[in-house]
Design a protein around this motif. Structure first.
Motif, PDB file in Angstrom:
ATOM      1  N   LEU A 114      33.778  69.571  -4.758  1.00 24.94           N
ATOM      2  CA  LEU A 114      33.862  68.128  -4.580  1.00 24.94           C
ATOM      3  C   LEU A 114      33.782  67.762  -3.103  1.00 24.94           C
ATOM      4  CD1 LEU A 114      36.961  67.585  -6.900  1.00 24.94           C
ATOM      5  CD2 LEU A 114      34.557  67.346  -7.546  1.00 24.94           C
ATOM      6  N   PRO A 115      33.393  66.545  -2.800  1.00 27.28           N
ATOM      7  CA  PRO A 115      33.518  66.073  -1.417  1.00 27.28           C
ATOM      8  C   PRO A 115      34.981  66.123  -0.994  1.00 27.28           C
ATOM      9  CG  PRO A 115      32.194  64.562  -2.727  1.00 27.28           C
ATOM     10  CD  PRO A 115      32.813  65.519  -3.688  1.00 27.28           C
ATOM     11  N   LEU A 116      35.225  66.433   0.261  1.00 23.26           N
ATOM     12  CA  LEU A 116      36.605  66.555   0.724  1.00 23.26           C
ATOM     13  C   LEU A 116      37.186  65.162   0.956  1.00 23.26           C
ATOM     14  CD1 LEU A 116      37.862  69.059   3.456  1.00 23.26           C
ATOM     15  CD2 LEU A 116      39.169  67.223   2.418  1.00 23.26           C
ATOM     16  N   ARG A 117      37.541  64.520  -0.168  1.00 23.51           N
ATOM     17  CA  ARG A 117      38.201  63.213  -0.148  1.00 23.51           C
ATOM     18  C   ARG A 117      39.367  63.263  -1.109  1.00 23.51           C
ATOM     19  NH1 ARG A 117      32.727  61.313  -0.289  1.00 23.51           N
ATOM     20  NH2 ARG A 117      32.970  60.770  -2.493  1.00 23.51           N
ATOM     21  N   VAL A 118      40.518  62.807  -0.657  1.00 22.19           N
ATOM     22  CA  VAL A 118      41.729  62.887  -1.472  1.00 22.19           C
ATOM     23  C   VAL A 118      41.554  62.236  -2.837  1.00 22.19           C
ATOM     24  CG1 VAL A 118      44.121  62.121  -1.655  1.00 22.19           C
ATOM     25  CG2 VAL A 118      43.303  63.135   0.475  1.00 22.19           C
ATOM     26  N   LEU A 151      47.897  64.184  -2.666  1.00 17.28           N
ATOM     27  CA  LEU A 151      47.325  64.375  -4.008  1.00 17.28           C
ATOM     28  C   LEU A 151      48.250  63.850  -5.102  1.00 17.28           C
ATOM     29  CD1 LEU A 151      45.850  67.988  -3.659  1.00 17.28           C
ATOM     30  CD2 LEU A 151      44.576  65.833  -3.723  1.00 17.28           C
ATOM     31  N   LYS A 152      49.576  63.798  -4.821  1.00 16.51           N
ATOM     32  CA  LYS A 152      50.565  63.301  -5.798  1.00 16.51           C
ATOM     33  C   LYS A 152      50.390  64.018  -7.144  1.00 16.51           C
ATOM     34  CE  LYS A 152      51.201  58.772  -3.739  1.00 16.51           C
ATOM     35  NZ  LYS A 152      50.298  58.344  -2.807  1.00 16.51           N
ATOM     36  N   LEU A 153      50.504  65.319  -7.107  1.00 20.21           N
ATOM     37  CA  LEU A 153      50.222  66.146  -8.284  1.00 20.21           C
ATOM     38  C   LEU A 153      51.301  66.025  -9.354  1.00 20.21           C
ATOM     39  CD1 LEU A 153      49.125  69.357  -6.366  1.00 20.21           C
ATOM     40  CD2 LEU A 153      47.632  67.739  -7.535  1.00 20.21           C
ATOM     41  N   ARG A 154      50.824  66.059 -10.623  1.00 25.88           N
ATOM     42  CA  ARG A 154      51.723  66.129 -11.783  1.00 25.88           C
ATOM     43  C   ARG A 154      51.032  66.947 -12.857  1.00 25.88           C
ATOM     44  NH1 ARG A 154      54.015  59.924 -12.633  1.00 25.88           N
ATOM     45  NH2 ARG A 154      55.103  59.754 -10.616  1.00 25.88           N
ATOM     46  N   GLY A 155      51.784  67.821 -13.483  1.00 28.03           N
ATOM     47  CA  GLY A 155      51.195  68.624 -14.545  1.00 28.03           C
ATOM     48  C   GLY A 155      51.754  70.030 -14.554  1.00 28.03           C
ATOM     49  N   ASP A 156      51.372  70.790 -15.574  1.00 31.46           N
ATOM     50  CA  ASP A 156      51.905  72.133 -15.763  1.00 31.46           C
ATOM     51  C   ASP A 156      50.938  73.241 -15.330  1.00 31.46           C
ATOM     52  OD1 ASP A 156      54.240  71.061 -16.898  1.00 31.46           O
ATOM     53  OD2 ASP A 156      53.286  70.952 -18.874  1.00 31.46           O
ATOM     54  N   VAL A 200      39.503  64.525  -5.252  1.00 29.14           N
ATOM     55  CA  VAL A 200      40.210  65.750  -5.608  1.00 29.14           C
ATOM     56  C   VAL A 200      41.400  65.435  -6.504  1.00 29.14           C
ATOM     57  CG1 VAL A 200      41.471  67.745  -4.710  1.00 29.14           C
ATOM     58  CG2 VAL A 200      39.468  66.879  -3.484  1.00 29.14           C
ATOM     59  N   ALA A 201      42.154  64.386  -6.177  1.00 30.15           N
ATOM     60  CA  ALA A 201      43.325  64.016  -6.976  1.00 30.15           C
ATOM     61  C   ALA A 201      42.919  63.655  -8.405  1.00 30.15           C
ATOM     62  CB  ALA A 201      44.057  62.846  -6.312  1.00 30.15           C
ATOM     63  N   GLN A 202      41.831  62.899  -8.564  1.00 25.49           N
ATOM     64  CA  GLN A 202      41.371  62.517  -9.898  1.00 25.49           C
ATOM     65  C   GLN A 202      40.963  63.757 -10.704  1.00 25.49           C
ATOM     66  OE1 GLN A 202      38.095  59.770  -9.850  1.00 25.49           O
ATOM     67  NE2 GLN A 202      38.024  59.538 -12.065  1.00 25.49           N
ATOM     68  N   HIS A 203      40.266  64.674 -10.063  1.00 31.94           N
ATOM     69  CA  HIS A 203      39.821  65.887 -10.748  1.00 31.94           C
ATOM     70  C   HIS A 203      41.025  66.710 -11.230  1.00 31.94           C
ATOM     71  CE1 HIS A 203      37.073  69.359 -11.392  1.00 31.94           C
ATOM     72  NE2 HIS A 203      38.183  70.042 -11.127  1.00 31.94           N
ATOM     73  N   LEU A 204      42.020  66.893 -10.366  1.00 30.81           N
ATOM     74  CA  LEU A 204      43.180  67.704 -10.727  1.00 30.81           C
ATOM     75  C   LEU A 204      44.044  67.020 -11.774  1.00 30.81           C
ATOM     76  CD1 LEU A 204      44.167  69.013  -7.163  1.00 30.81           C
ATOM     77  CD2 LEU A 204      42.910  70.238  -8.947  1.00 30.81           C
ATOM     78  N   ALA A 205      44.190  65.705 -11.646  1.00 25.97           N
ATOM     79  CA  ALA A 205      45.005  64.972 -12.623  1.00 25.97           C
ATOM     80  C   ALA A 205      44.402  65.064 -14.016  1.00 25.97           C
ATOM     81  CB  ALA A 205      45.134  63.507 -12.189  1.00 25.97           C
ATOM     82  N   ALA A 206      43.073  65.007 -14.113  1.00 27.64           N
ATOM     83  CA  ALA A 206      42.406  65.094 -15.419  1.00 27.64           C
ATOM     84  C   ALA A 206      42.635  66.438 -16.087  1.00 27.64           C
ATOM     85  CB  ALA A 206      40.911  64.831 -15.259  1.00 27.64           C
ATOM     86  N   ARG A 207      42.976  67.431 -15.323  1.00 25.91           N
ATOM     87  CA  ARG A 207      43.186  68.780 -15.861  1.00 25.91           C
ATOM     88  C   ARG A 207      44.663  69.166 -15.873  1.00 25.91           C
ATOM     89  NH1 ARG A 207      38.581  67.737 -14.067  1.00 25.91           N
ATOM     90  NH2 ARG A 207      36.650  68.766 -14.780  1.00 25.91           N
ATOM     91  N   GLY A 208      45.523  68.212 -15.580  1.00 21.25           N
ATOM     92  CA  GLY A 208      46.957  68.465 -15.651  1.00 21.25           C
ATOM     93  C   GLY A 208      47.457  69.468 -14.629  1.00 21.25           C
ATOM     94  N   VAL A 209      46.833  69.498 -13.453  1.00 18.83           N
ATOM     95  CA  VAL A 209      47.238  70.449 -12.413  1.00 18.83           C
ATOM     96  C   VAL A 209      48.379  69.859 -11.598  1.00 18.83           C
ATOM     97  CG1 VAL A 209      46.519  71.678 -10.325  1.00 18.83           C
ATOM     98  CG2 VAL A 209      44.958  71.515 -12.280  1.00 18.83           C
ATOM     99  N   GLY A 210      49.507  70.579 -11.595  1.00 21.65           N
ATOM    100  CA  GLY A 210      50.666  70.110 -10.847  1.00 21.65           C
ATOM    101  C   GLY A 210      51.024  70.986  -9.659  1.00 21.65           C
ATOM    102  N   ARG A 211      50.428  72.159  -9.583  1.00 19.54           N
ATOM    103  CA  ARG A 211      50.702  73.080  -8.474  1.00 19.54           C
ATOM    104  C   ARG A 211      49.383  73.630  -7.945  1.00 19.54           C
ATOM    105  NH1 ARG A 211      53.920  74.137 -12.536  1.00 19.54           N
ATOM    106  NH2 ARG A 211      52.694  75.941 -13.210  1.00 19.54           N
TER     107      ARG A 211
END
Length: 410
Positions: free
Chosen positions: A341-345, A378-383, A348-359
């Motif tokens: 992805l382009p290095l933009r918060v 990134l304000k991550l949430r997920g397992d 990246v945050a949208q991509h990780l949130a869609a996959r439930g990435v919290g760490r």
């Protein structure tokens, strides 16, 4: 300031041994320990006991359980070869010169000496009386009686010594002659002139250098230059010369680690080749991303390793390598690429949130942002977990989303 007699007391007196044993399990802050000991001991000896207790704790990372029986000085501990790299180097002496007397010049507190003495008779030398005192004590504390008996430690100006033609040698030159650390071998002690004189008498030798040292051109042509890492940190460069060079004129990158279940078991991986071989540059990531071991980068072997494994680089500096096939090599940390992805918060945050990435594990090379601020934004949430690699592909700054794959230790 402590005098030589105070250090002798520290090493040889039963009262000092009792105090060291007592403080080994003392969890109080050093200042409280010191305040208590000053009621029982002269100030300098109290300080030595407290300092030695702390140094032994720090030295566990280099000498494991042996640290509790050894003696250290701060600078000598910093400079010492650790137990595992020492054993790795000693094995080469044993193979190339079985039973031969080995000279260990500038032995320090005895990191290399202890390892070499397990297999070969050894004569150690250092200009510092304190270094000799500590090396002798550490030899007695860690080696079997037979090894200690065939080894001796001598105080001498090593620049005035000369090895016999059949006597291999190891040297760890002083890199702080002027008080500041130098990576220029001409500014070491002994310097290049002395080392060349020794080589003229006995070419079977190993010269320990800092990883950033630029060896002489003649060594690059005739010696085997080996960069050694442990736990992803490049610890030393060794110039193997004469019969100790298994691949003269080549460079070697080596990992020395320990087995997870047995700290006495060495786990090694090594690669030898010619330096500065050009590599193919890719303008995109492929199925796998590879992070080379620091020894590969220090030795200039990235091109050779990439060519052997049919990999391409993501940039002119060779920050990361990429390829379509999984590679099982301890010298390459491996990641399965999921997206680039382009290095933009926000992206990246949208991509990780869609996959439930919290760490996330964040790796960074070639970009200037703060990884921890990037993580917070990134304000991550997920397992789920992921690795985010922040780097450049050409002029583009990118965030590569990946999953770390198992990398063999050796």
């Amino acid at each position: 300031m402590a005098e030589f007699a105070d250090y002798t007391w520290l090493i040889e007196d039963e009262a000092a041994a009792a105090w060291l044993a007592r403080l080994a399990d003392d969890s109080r802050p050093a200042l409280k320990q010191l305040d208590h000991l000053r009621r029982e001991l002269p100030a300098q000896r109290a300080r030595l006991i407290v300092e030695q207790t702390e140094l032994r704790r720090r030295a566990t990372a280099k000498f494991a359980d042996d640290a509790a029986r050894m003696f250290f000085l701060p600078v000598l501990l910093e400079q010492a070869t650790d137990r595992w790299i020492g054993r790795y180097k000693a094995a080469r002496f044993q193979t190339a010169a079985p039973g031969a007397l080995i000279h260990d010049y500038c032995c320090g507190l005895g990191g290399d000496l202890i390892a070499i003495a397990q297999n070969n008779p050894c004569r150690a030398w250092d200009q510092s009386p304190l270094a000799c005192l500590f090396a002798s004590a550490n030899l007695q504390a860690t080696c079997e009686t037979s090894a200690a008996q065939r080894t001796s430690v001598h105080q001498s100006n090593v620049e005035q010594l000369t090895p016999a033609p059949n006597e291999p040698w190891h040297v760890d030159p002083d890199r702080r002659v002027t008080g500041r650390r130098s990576t220029t071998i001409e500014q070491h002690a002994p310097g290049l002139e002395i080392i060349d004189r020794w080589l003229a008498h006995s070419s079977s030798s190993a010269v320990k250098l800092a990883p950033a040292t630029e060896p002489p051109a003649e060594w690059a042509q005739n010696a085997e230059l080996e960069w050694i890492t442990s736990h992803r940190e490049c610890r030393q460069l060794v110039a193997w010369i004469g019969s100790l060079a298994t691949s003269p004129g080549r460079r070697r990158a080596t990992i020395v680690n320990t087995d997870d279940k047995n700290s006495d078991q060495l786990v090694t991986a090594t690669f030898a080749g010619k330096p500065d071989i050009p590599f193919t540059i890719s303008d995109q990531t492929h199925g796998y991303l590879y992070d080379p071991d620091p020894s590969i980068m220090a030795a200039g072997l990235l091109g050779a390793l990439a060519a052997q494994n049919h990999l391409k680089s993501l940039g002119p500096g060779g920050a990361y390598l990429t390829g379509d096939q999984p590679i099982n090599d301890p010298l390459l940390q491996s990641f399965a690429v999921q997206d680039c992805l382009p290095l933009r918060v926000p992206a990246v945050a949208q991509h990780l949130a869609a996959r439930g990435v919290g760490r996330v594990e964040i790796k960074k090379r070639g970009v200037t942002l703060d990884p921890e601020k990037f993580r917070r934004d990134l304000k991550l949430r997920g397992d789920h977990e992921a690795t985010v690699v922040l780097t450049r592909i050409g002029k583009r700054q990118v965030a590569i989303i990946a999953q770390r794959t198992p990398t063999p230790r050796g």
